[in-house]
Design a protein around this motif. Structure first.
Motif, PDB file in Angstrom:
ATOM      1  N   ALA A   1      -5.390  -7.879  15.469  1.00 42.63           N
ATOM      2  CA  ALA A   1      -5.625  -8.095  14.035  1.00 42.63           C
ATOM      3  C   ALA A   1      -5.760  -9.585  13.738  1.00 42.63           C
ATOM      4  CB  ALA A   1      -4.497  -7.481  13.216  1.00 42.63           C
ATOM      5  N   ALA A   2      -4.928 -10.411  14.365  1.00 44.00           N
ATOM      6  CA  ALA A   2      -5.038 -11.860  14.184  1.00 44.00           C
ATOM      7  C   ALA A   2      -6.355 -12.374  14.742  1.00 44.00           C
ATOM      8  CB  ALA A   2      -3.861 -12.563  14.860  1.00 44.00           C
ATOM      9  N   LEU A   3      -6.789 -11.804  15.861  1.00 44.49           N
ATOM     10  CA  LEU A   3      -8.079 -12.180  16.450  1.00 44.49           C
ATOM     11  C   LEU A   3      -9.211 -11.934  15.457  1.00 44.49           C
ATOM     12  CD1 LEU A   3      -9.497 -12.989  19.224  1.00 44.49           C
ATOM     13  CD2 LEU A   3      -9.858 -10.542  19.494  1.00 44.49           C
ATOM     14  N   CYS A   4      -9.187 -10.786  14.788  1.00 40.78           N
ATOM     15  CA  CYS A   4     -10.233 -10.472  13.815  1.00 40.78           C
ATOM     16  C   CYS A   4     -10.142 -11.373  12.587  1.00 40.78           C
ATOM     17  CB  CYS A   4     -10.137  -9.003  13.413  1.00 40.78           C
ATOM     18  SG  CYS A   4     -10.578  -7.863  14.732  1.00 40.78           S
ATOM     19  N   ARG A   5      -8.928 -11.677  12.158  1.00 43.55           N
ATOM     20  CA  ARG A   5      -8.787 -12.587  11.012  1.00 43.55           C
ATOM     21  C   ARG A   5      -9.325 -13.965  11.362  1.00 43.55           C
ATOM     22  NH1 ARG A   5      -3.907  -9.653  10.222  1.00 43.55           N
ATOM     23  NH2 ARG A   5      -2.645 -11.242  11.270  1.00 43.55           N
ATOM     24  N   ASN A   6      -9.095 -14.407  12.594  1.00 44.99           N
ATOM     25  CA  ASN A   6      -9.639 -15.694  13.033  1.00 44.99           C
ATOM     26  C   ASN A   6     -11.160 -15.671  13.030  1.00 44.99           C
ATOM     27  OD1 ASN A   6      -7.064 -16.687  13.403  1.00 44.99           O
ATOM     28  ND2 ASN A   6      -7.059 -16.422  15.619  1.00 44.99           N
ATOM     29  N   TYR A   7     -11.731 -14.570  13.506  1.00 42.59           N
ATOM     30  CA  TYR A   7     -13.189 -14.454  13.485  1.00 42.59           C
ATOM     31  C   TYR A   7     -13.719 -14.592  12.058  1.00 42.59           C
ATOM     32  CZ  TYR A   7     -17.734 -12.335  13.093  1.00 42.59           C
ATOM     33  OH  TYR A   7     -19.042 -12.116  12.760  1.00 42.59           O
TER      34      TYR A   7
ATOM     35  N   GLY B   1      -8.980 -13.830  29.676  1.00 41.78           N
ATOM     36  CA  GLY B   1      -7.812 -13.174  30.244  1.00 41.78           C
ATOM     37  C   GLY B   1      -7.129 -12.196  29.318  1.00 41.78           C
ATOM     38  N   LEU B   2      -7.659 -11.995  28.103  1.00 40.09           N
ATOM     39  CA  LEU B   2      -6.993 -11.099  27.150  1.00 40.09           C
ATOM     40  C   LEU B   2      -7.484  -9.658  27.239  1.00 40.09           C
ATOM     41  CD1 LEU B   2      -6.701 -13.313  23.943  1.00 40.09           C
ATOM     42  CD2 LEU B   2      -5.280 -13.234  25.986  1.00 40.09           C
ATOM     43  N   GLY B   3      -8.538  -9.427  28.006  1.00 43.79           N
ATOM     44  CA  GLY B   3      -9.035  -8.070  28.171  1.00 43.79           C
ATOM     45  C   GLY B   3     -10.262  -7.803  27.326  1.00 43.79           C
ATOM     46  N   VAL B   4     -11.433  -7.996  27.909  1.00 46.55           N
ATOM     47  CA  VAL B   4     -12.673  -7.867  27.143  1.00 46.55           C
ATOM     48  C   VAL B   4     -12.876  -6.443  26.638  1.00 46.55           C
ATOM     49  CG1 VAL B   4     -14.195  -7.367  29.111  1.00 46.55           C
ATOM     50  CG2 VAL B   4     -15.101  -8.573  27.108  1.00 46.55           C
ATOM     51  N   ALA B   5     -12.362  -5.452  27.341  1.00 50.63           N
ATOM     52  CA  ALA B   5     -12.542  -4.069  26.924  1.00 50.63           C
ATOM     53  C   ALA B   5     -11.832  -3.776  25.608  1.00 50.63           C
ATOM     54  CB  ALA B   5     -12.035  -3.119  28.011  1.00 50.63           C
ATOM     55  N   ARG B   6     -10.797  -4.535  25.285  1.00 54.52           N
ATOM     56  CA  ARG B   6     -10.107  -4.388  24.005  1.00 54.52           C
ATOM     57  C   ARG B   6     -10.623  -5.392  22.982  1.00 54.52           C
ATOM     58  NH1 ARG B   6      -5.102  -1.964  24.299  1.00 54.52           N
ATOM     59  NH2 ARG B   6      -5.204  -2.012  22.026  1.00 54.52           N
ATOM     60  N   VAL B   7     -10.921  -6.602  23.439  1.00 53.28           N
ATOM     61  CA  VAL B   7     -11.280  -7.684  22.522  1.00 53.28           C
ATOM     62  C   VAL B   7     -12.676  -7.498  21.935  1.00 53.28           C
ATOM     63  CG1 VAL B   7     -11.873 -10.154  22.457  1.00 53.28           C
ATOM     64  CG2 VAL B   7      -9.699  -9.399  23.470  1.00 53.28           C
ATOM     65  N   ALA B   8     -13.675  -7.244  22.788  1.00 52.32           N
ATOM     66  CA  ALA B   8     -15.060  -7.202  22.303  1.00 52.32           C
ATOM     67  C   ALA B   8     -15.295  -6.109  21.263  1.00 52.32           C
ATOM     68  CB  ALA B   8     -16.019  -7.053  23.486  1.00 52.32           C
ATOM     69  N   PRO B   9     -14.822  -4.871  21.469  1.00 53.68           N
ATOM     70  CA  PRO B   9     -15.073  -3.847  20.454  1.00 53.68           C
ATOM     71  C   PRO B   9     -14.453  -4.153  19.097  1.00 53.68           C
ATOM     72  CG  PRO B   9     -14.563  -2.807  22.554  1.00 53.68           C
ATOM     73  CD  PRO B   9     -14.275  -4.267  22.712  1.00 53.68           C
ATOM     74  N   VAL B  10     -13.250  -4.739  19.064  1.00 52.61           N
ATOM     75  CA  VAL B  10     -12.652  -5.031  17.755  1.00 52.61           C
ATOM     76  C   VAL B  10     -13.383  -6.182  17.068  1.00 52.61           C
ATOM     77  CG1 VAL B  10     -10.395  -4.123  18.411  1.00 52.61           C
ATOM     78  CG2 VAL B  10     -10.837  -6.568  18.666  1.00 52.61           C
ATOM     79  N   LEU B  11     -13.913  -7.126  17.839  1.00 49.15           N
ATOM     80  CA  LEU B  11     -14.712  -8.187  17.233  1.00 49.15           C
ATOM     81  C   LEU B  11     -16.018  -7.624  16.683  1.00 49.15           C
ATOM     82  CD1 LEU B  11     -14.143 -11.149  19.710  1.00 49.15           C
ATOM     83  CD2 LEU B  11     -13.295 -10.951  17.366  1.00 49.15           C
ATOM     84  N   PHE B  12     -16.598  -6.665  17.371  1.00 47.80           N
ATOM     85  CA  PHE B  12     -17.799  -6.015  16.841  1.00 47.80           C
ATOM     86  C   PHE B  12     -17.476  -5.311  15.530  1.00 47.80           C
ATOM     87  CE2 PHE B  12     -20.776  -2.580  16.236  1.00 47.80           C
ATOM     88  CZ  PHE B  12     -22.005  -3.162  16.520  1.00 47.80           C
ATOM     89  N   GLU B  13     -16.362  -4.602  15.486  1.00 49.01           N
ATOM     90  CA  GLU B  13     -15.955  -3.920  14.265  1.00 49.01           C
ATOM     91  C   GLU B  13     -15.710  -4.909  13.131  1.00 49.01           C
ATOM     92  OE1 GLU B  13     -12.596  -1.498  15.161  1.00 49.01           O
ATOM     93  OE2 GLU B  13     -13.672  -0.281  16.634  1.00 49.01           O
ATOM     94  N   ALA B  14     -15.291  -6.133  13.478  1.00 50.38           N
ATOM     95  CA  ALA B  14     -15.052  -7.161  12.464  1.00 50.38           C
ATOM     96  C   ALA B  14     -16.338  -7.809  11.985  1.00 50.38           C
ATOM     97  CB  ALA B  14     -14.117  -8.233  13.022  1.00 50.38           C
ATOM     98  N   GLY B  15     -17.463  -7.488  12.614  1.00 46.14           N
ATOM     99  CA  GLY B  15     -18.747  -8.006  12.160  1.00 46.14           C
ATOM    100  C   GLY B  15     -19.492  -8.861  13.150  1.00 46.14           C
TER     101      GLY B  15
END
Length: 237
Positions: free
Chosen positions: A10-16, A38-52
């Protein structure tokens, strides 16, 4: 003793969203190379896509192919290192956008475009002082003198990378911006992409059409003389 690493998506998306708001009307891409730092692209990339987020950068072809499987088709995946010789057809088939860092890479991509009868997208990168990747001034002049070297290539934008953006007062920042503008003058129809995390905070003249924040998105300080403007994403207990 064991440790627990907590990754706050959630913080990652707020930063975006905060970086995107600061950049507007330019857009913010996501640099997710090295398994999203190192944070896990399989989790990170989809939530960033959802954030726009719609533009994602990785370094190697294997990363790009894996990322393509994680994201909807409208996401653009850019390959920072460009395609290695012989990998062009596979990259084109997967819809990956290479960053062209040499005349050889440009020629190979153009050859594939002619052979397949397709217009292929790409980004053209110039070395303005980072001395890591990108065409030299001589190679840029060669492209200007012979536009056929880019035949069949649809240039999405011109790109470079700031070497000292974490030091806002470093004169190299302005020198690199001026150098990229000199290159861009040879390609008047192309937009530019320059700012990394630190570059976002150097001012709108550095933003271009697309910025590539890495460390700031993940909660790291992008400049050396100011508090971190983004939320922590990682906590170790």
């Amino acid at each position: 003793a064991a440790g627990l690493l907590t990754i706050d998506l959630a913080a990652l998306c707020r930063n975006y969203r905060a970086l995107e708001a600061r950049l507007a009307p330019a857009r913010a891409a996501a640099v997710v190379k090295a398994d999203a730092y190192g944070l896990g692209v399989a989790r990170v990339a989809p939530v960033l896509f959802e954030a726009g987020c719609r533009d994602f950068f990785v370094a190697h072809l294997g990363e790009a192919l894996a990322l393509k499987d994680l994201l909807p088709g409208e996401a653009r995946v850019f390959l920072l290192n460009g395609l290695q010789p012989g990998a062009e057809a596979r990259g084109a088939q997967a819809g990956i956008v290479p960053v062209l860092n040499s005349l050889d890479q440009a020629k190979a991509w153009s050859t594939l475009a002619r052979e397949t009868g397709r217009e292929l997208p790409a980004v053209l990168q110039f070395d303005t002082g980072m001395a890591r990747l990108g065409l030299s001034p001589g190679e840029a002049r060669a492209l200007e003198a012979d536009p056929s070297l880019l035949h069949g290539i649809r240039l999405l934008f011109l790109m470079s990378h700031l070497a000292s953006a974490d030091e806002p007062d470093n004169p190299q920042n302005a020198e690199q911006l001026a150098e990229l503008r000199r290159f861009a003058a040879r390609f008047p129809d192309a937009s530019v992409c320059l700012a990394n995390s630190g570059g976002i905070f150097l001012g709108p003249e550095y933003h271009g059409v697309l910025a590539r924040p890495g460390i700031a998105r993940y909660g790291g300080a992008p400049t050396s003389n100011a508090p971190c403007p983004t939320l922590p994403v990682v906590r170790l207990d």
